[in-house]
Design an enzyme around this catalytic site. Sequence first.
Site, mmCIF file in Angstrom:
data_model
loop_
_atom_site.group_PDB
_atom_site.id
_atom_site.type_symbol
_atom_site.label_atom_id
_atom_site.label_comp_id
_atom_site.label_asym_id
_atom_site.label_seq_id
_atom_site.Cartn_x
_atom_site.Cartn_y
_atom_site.Cartn_z
ATOM 1 N N SER A 138 7.524 -3.792 2.501
ATOM 2 C CA SER A 138 7.027 -2.613 3.219
ATOM 3 C C SER A 138 7.435 -2.665 4.682
ATOM 4 O O SER A 138 7.066 -3.592 5.415
ATOM 5 C CB SER A 138 5.504 -2.547 3.128
ATOM 6 N N MET A 155 2.200 8.052 6.234
ATOM 7 C CA MET A 155 0.764 8.282 6.479
ATOM 8 C C MET A 155 0.608 9.448 7.440
ATOM 9 O O MET A 155 1.332 9.541 8.437
ATOM 10 C CB MET A 155 0.125 7.038 7.093
ATOM 11 N N GLY A 205 -3.912 2.398 4.391
ATOM 12 C CA GLY A 205 -3.928 2.803 5.803
ATOM 13 C C GLY A 205 -3.326 1.780 6.747
ATOM 14 O O GLY A 205 -2.771 2.156 7.765
ATOM 15 N N PHE A 206 -3.437 0.517 6.396
ATOM 16 C CA PHE A 206 -2.982 -0.512 7.335
ATOM 17 C C PHE A 206 -2.378 -1.698 6.590
ATOM 18 O O PHE A 206 -2.819 -2.031 5.485
ATOM 19 C CB PHE A 206 -4.151 -1.006 8.194
ATOM 20 N N MET A 266 -3.548 0.352 -5.653
ATOM 21 C CA MET A 266 -3.779 -0.177 -4.307
ATOM 22 C C MET A 266 -4.715 -1.379 -4.408
ATOM 23 O O MET A 266 -5.777 -1.294 -5.030
ATOM 24 C CB MET A 266 -4.416 0.880 -3.403
ATOM 25 N N ASP A 302 6.012 3.569 3.848
ATOM 26 C CA ASP A 302 4.644 4.082 3.860
ATOM 27 C C ASP A 302 4.545 5.303 4.755
ATOM 28 O O ASP A 302 4.635 5.199 5.982
ATOM 29 C CB ASP A 302 3.685 2.995 4.369
ATOM 30 N N HIS A 358 10.057 -0.336 0.689
ATOM 31 C CA HIS A 358 8.821 0.454 0.562
ATOM 32 C C HIS A 358 8.551 1.170 1.885
ATOM 33 O O HIS A 358 8.441 0.531 2.938
ATOM 34 C CB HIS A 358 7.678 -0.484 0.200
ATOM 35 N N ASP A 382 -0.001 -2.961 -4.295
ATOM 36 C CA ASP A 382 0.316 -2.774 -2.875
ATOM 37 C C ASP A 382 -0.924 -3.085 -2.048
ATOM 38 O O ASP A 382 -1.965 -2.447 -2.213
ATOM 39 C CB ASP A 382 0.768 -1.319 -2.674
ATOM 40 N N GLY A 383 -0.781 -4.081 -1.151
ATOM 41 C CA GLY A 383 -1.861 -4.418 -0.234
ATOM 42 C C GLY A 383 -2.306 -5.859 -0.380
ATOM 43 O O GLY A 383 -2.818 -6.248 -1.421
ATOM 44 N N MET A 392 0.928 8.572 1.538
ATOM 45 C CA MET A 392 -0.517 8.547 1.780
ATOM 46 C C MET A 392 -0.846 9.756 2.644
ATOM 47 O O MET A 392 -1.150 9.645 3.839
ATOM 48 C CB MET A 392 -0.918 7.233 2.450
ATOM 49 N N GLY A 408 4.227 -6.420 2.764
ATOM 50 C CA GLY A 408 4.578 -6.073 4.132
ATOM 51 C C GLY A 408 4.553 -7.288 5.025
ATOM 52 O O GLY A 408 5.592 -7.879 5.349
ATOM 53 N N HIS A 410 5.958 5.889 -0.469
ATOM 54 C CA HIS A 410 4.532 5.899 -0.831
ATOM 55 C C HIS A 410 3.849 6.902 0.091
ATOM 56 O O HIS A 410 3.665 6.621 1.278
ATOM 57 C CB HIS A 410 3.990 4.472 -0.659
HETATM 58 C C1 DX5 Z 1 -1.153 -0.036 3.087
HETATM 59 C C2 DX5 Z 1 0.277 0.213 2.712
HETATM 60 C C3 DX5 Z 1 0.985 -1.020 2.322
HETATM 61 C C4 DX5 Z 1 1.117 -2.037 3.437
HETATM 62 C C5 DX5 Z 1 1.032 -3.375 2.805
HETATM 63 O O1 DX5 Z 1 -1.851 1.158 3.127
HETATM 64 O O2 DX5 Z 1 0.382 1.123 1.628
HETATM 65 O O3 DX5 Z 1 2.272 -0.747 1.766
HETATM 66 O O4 DX5 Z 1 2.317 -1.960 4.125
HETATM 67 O O5 DX5 Z 1 1.025 -4.332 3.811
HETATM 68 P P1 DX5 Z 1 0.567 -5.834 3.498
HETATM 69 O O6 DX5 Z 1 1.493 -6.385 2.480
HETATM 70 O O7 DX5 Z 1 0.653 -6.516 4.813
HETATM 71 O O8 DX5 Z 1 -0.854 -5.743 2.977
HETATM 72 ZN ZN ZN Z 2 2.355 1.277 0.545
#
Ligand code: DX5
Ligand code: ZN
Length: 229
Positions: A8, A35, A140-141, A135, A33, A31, A173-174, A66, A195, A64
């Site tokens: 990510s 948002m 979000g983060f 998820m 993200d 990936h 993911d996450g 969001m 990520g 992805h």
């Molecule tokens: C979170 C994102 C993820 C995020 C994962 O909302 O959708 O893709 O980048 O990051 P890590 O792997 O650090 O949890």
């Molecule tokens: Zn993601």
Amino acid sequence: MAVQISPSILSADFARLADEAAAVPTADWLHVDVMDNHFVPNLTLGLPVVEALRKATSLPLDCHLMIENPDRWAPPYAEAGAGSVTIHAEAAGAPVRTLRQIRSLGARAGLALNPATAVEPYEDLLGEVDMLLLMTVEPGFGGQKFLDLVLPKIRRARDLIERHGGEIWLQVDGGVTSGTIERCAEAGADVFVAGSAVYGAGDPSAAVEALRAQATAAAHLSGGHRDRR
Ligand code: DX5
Ligand code: ZN
């Protein structure tokens, strides 16, 4: 299906995205993200950046979304050249139509579920999706702690997928790291977003390979997806 790793870029340096994509030649996907600060309390990037990234890397883009109103915004991501476009079930008003549009534009269609969203109500939609994204943090983060409470849902989703022919990819993911990826693989996931575990590593490309090796070994140890349970 062989294990796939999708780093990510949320955890990458946004001022150097082309270099950051080039830093993970061992990845299967990149990936991305998206948002909107409405569906999730964070704002990242949108179509123009995806269009630019498409030209800057040969890695397929795993977008992805969001965002609210994915019915309106998902098709343009497929048109921009994303290899995969994932919408959230919680945000889609007409998921069947949108998933079909994504496919008709030549991208893989993904459906994402937040940690508190059950998978069972979506069984009838499985014929419309190429990938189910579960998820494993609240979206979000980056850098959040993996939620073990999602593991039983990963197992149930794997069972549903096998009942429907086993072709659908199951992405998590996450919080996916060297400390949690084996649990996910054992439960039946086969596509792993990471990520901070990739871009926080000294050698992101080696981190991708290490995660893939761990997940592959864990999936084999658990007997492969078809024989699980
Ligand atoms: C979170 C994102 C993820 C995020 C994962 O909302 O959708 O893709 O980048 O990051 P890590 O792997 O650090 O949890
Ligand atoms: Zn993601």
